[in-house]
Scaffold this active site. Structure first.
Site, PDB file in Angstrom:
ATOM      1  N   ASN A 171      -0.787  -2.776   2.408  1.00  0.00           N
ATOM      2  CA  ASN A 171      -0.343  -1.380   2.476  1.00  0.00           C
ATOM      3  C   ASN A 171       1.130  -1.374   2.838  1.00  0.00           C
ATOM      4  O   ASN A 171       1.505  -1.455   4.015  1.00  0.00           O
ATOM      5  CB  ASN A 171      -1.171  -0.614   3.513  1.00  0.00           C
ATOM      6  CG  ASN A 171      -2.607  -0.467   3.080  1.00  0.00           C
ATOM      7  OD1 ASN A 171      -2.929   0.321   2.192  1.00  0.00           O
ATOM      8  ND2 ASN A 171      -3.475  -1.271   3.673  1.00  0.00           N
ATOM      9  N   GLU A 172       1.948  -1.268   1.799  1.00  0.00           N
ATOM     10  CA  GLU A 172       3.390  -1.361   1.970  1.00  0.00           C
ATOM     11  C   GLU A 172       3.958  -0.008   2.437  1.00  0.00           C
ATOM     12  O   GLU A 172       3.247   1.000   2.419  1.00  0.00           O
ATOM     13  CB  GLU A 172       4.038  -1.764   0.635  1.00  0.00           C
ATOM     14  CG  GLU A 172       3.576  -3.109   0.097  1.00  0.00           C
ATOM     15  CD  GLU A 172       4.197  -4.316   0.807  1.00  0.00           C
ATOM     16  OE1 GLU A 172       4.703  -4.173   1.947  1.00  0.00           O
ATOM     17  OE2 GLU A 172       4.168  -5.410   0.225  1.00  0.00           O
ATOM     18  N   PRO A 173       5.235   0.028   2.867  1.00  0.00           N
ATOM     19  CA  PRO A 173       5.851   1.297   3.237  1.00  0.00           C
ATOM     20  C   PRO A 173       5.617   2.351   2.148  1.00  0.00           C
ATOM     21  O   PRO A 173       5.709   2.059   0.954  1.00  0.00           O
ATOM     22  CB  PRO A 173       7.333   0.939   3.356  1.00  0.00           C
ATOM     23  CG  PRO A 173       7.304  -0.489   3.810  1.00  0.00           C
ATOM     24  CD  PRO A 173       6.142  -1.104   3.075  1.00  0.00           C
ATOM     25  N   THR A 190       7.923  -8.529   0.487  1.00  0.00           N
ATOM     26  CA  THR A 190       6.651  -9.256   0.497  1.00  0.00           C
ATOM     27  C   THR A 190       6.641 -10.325  -0.583  1.00  0.00           C
ATOM     28  O   THR A 190       6.161 -11.447  -0.366  1.00  0.00           O
ATOM     29  CB  THR A 190       5.487  -8.252   0.291  1.00  0.00           C
ATOM     30  OG1 THR A 190       5.475  -7.359   1.402  1.00  0.00           O
ATOM     31  CG2 THR A 190       4.156  -8.964   0.172  1.00  0.00           C
TER      32      THR A 190
END
Ligand code: PGA
Length: 280
Positions: A171-173, A190
Site C-alpha cells: 500500500n504505497e502513498p 520501492t
C-alpha cells in the site's frame, strides 16, 4: 489498548524502552534478534492457546528481510520446543504481479524457503496472492482473497515490515484507509529497493497484488517490525507524524492493538516522551 500480559513473553528479553504514541505501542529492543524473538513468542503463545481450545490461529505474514528472524525463531520453536503449526492458517500480505511462483523473487518461493518447508503447516492452509492470475480476473481474485480471510474468522496477528515510502504491504502513498485487496502500481522507491533482487530495476515488476490498508486494520493485533538506521526516518514519520495517505503506515494510529518492535538504530529519530511511559 489491550496488551499481552508479561507472562507470555517471560522467556524473551523485554524491550529496553516502551511507550505509547499516537495509539502505537513502541518497543525498542537491544537488537533485531530480541525484537524478533518477542514477536515469534507472542505468535507461538497464541498458536498454542488456540490449539488447546481446538481452534485455528490465523496469521497475516510479511516478506522482505525484516521478518526472516521471526520465521527462524518459529522454526526453532517447532524443532526444539514442540510448536506445531497444524492449526495455523496464513495469509500473506502481497505478491509481485505478474510473477511465477517458482521465480527467485516470488513471495511464494520466499515463504516456502524461509518458513513453510521447515514446519508442519498444512499446505491447504497457506494463502499467498497469486501472481499468475490473468489481468482480466485479478479483481475477482482479490475479492475472493478478501472473502477467504473473513470466512476463516479474520486475522489474529498481522506481521508487517515498513518500506521507505511508508508502505505497509504494497500500500504505497496515496492508498486509502478503507482499501481492500487489489492490484496496485509500485512506487519508484520501492522498485529501486527491489532492484538488487531482480538484477536491475528494469526487471522489477511494475505492479503487485496487496491486501488493502482496510484489510490490515481489520486484524485483531498488528506487529510491525523495523530494523536498521535506514528505517529511522520513515519510522519517525509513521509514529510521530499526523495520519496521512502520504505515509500509509500512519493509518495504524487508528488500530486498537498495534505495536512497533524496533531495534535502537530504527528508533533513533523517535523522541522518548517523559510522561507517556508504559508498564506492561
Ligand atoms: P524489508 O522490506 O523488510 O526488506 O526492509 C520492508 C517492506 O518493504 O515492507
Amino acid at each position: 489498548m489491550s496488551i499481552q500480559p508479561t507472562e507470555v513473553r517471560s522467556n524473551v528479553r523485554p524491550s529496553v524502552r516502551q511507550w505509547i504514541r499516537n495509539g502505537i505501542e513502541v518497543g525498542v529492543f537491544s537488537d533485531a534478534d530480541d525484537a524478533s524473538r518477542s514477536a515469534a513468542n507472542e505468535i507461538a503463545t497464541l498458536i498454542r492457546q488456540r490449539a488447546a481450545e481446538g481452534q485455528r490461529c490465523v496469521l497475516g505474514l510479511a516478506t522482505g528481510s525484516t521478518p526472516v528472524r521471526v520465521y527462524r525463531e518459529l522454526i526453532r520453536l517447532h524443532r526444539e520446543e514442540d510448536l506445531s503449526m497444524q492449526n495455523v492458517v496464513t495469509f500473506n500480505l502481497d505478491e509481485y504481479f505478474p510473477i511465477q511462483p517458482n521465480a527467485a523473487q516470488s513471495y511464494v518461493r520466499f515463504m516456502n524457503e524461509q518458513l513453510f518447508d521447515h514446519v508442519d503447516i498444512r499446505r491447504e492452509n497457506v494463502h499467498i496472492p497469486d501472481g499468475t492470475v490473468s489481468i482480466e480476473s485479478v479483481s475477482e481474485y482479490c475479492h475472493q482473497y478478501e472473502s477467504r480471510i473473513e470466512q476463516l474468522g479474520g486475522i489474529d496477528i498481522q506481521l508487517l515490515g515498513i518500506g521507505r515510502t511508508g508502505h505497509i504491504g504494497f500500500n504505497e502513498p496515496g492508498s486509502e484507509q478503507s482499501s481492500t485487496t487489489r492490484l496496485v502500481r509500485l512506487s519508484e522507491i520501492t522498485r529501486v529497493d527491489a532492484a538488487n533482487d531482480f538484477g536491475g530495476i528494469d526487471n522489477v515488476p511494475r505492479m503487485a497484488i496487496t491486501m488493502g490498508v482496510g484489510t490490515i486494520l481489520r486484524s485483531r493485533r498488528i506487529r510491525l517490525l523495523a530494523f536498521g538506521e535506514h528505517k529511522s526516518a520513515i519510522v519517525d514519520r509513521a509514529v510521530q507524524g499526523a495520519i496521512s495517505h502520504t505515509v500509509p503506515a500512519t493509518y495504524l494510529h487508528d488500530h486498537r492493538n498495534v505495536e512497533f518492535l524496533l531495534d535502537e538504530p530504527a528508533a533513533s529519530m523517535l523522541t522518548l516522551p517523559e510522561t507517556e511511559t508504559l508498564a506492561r
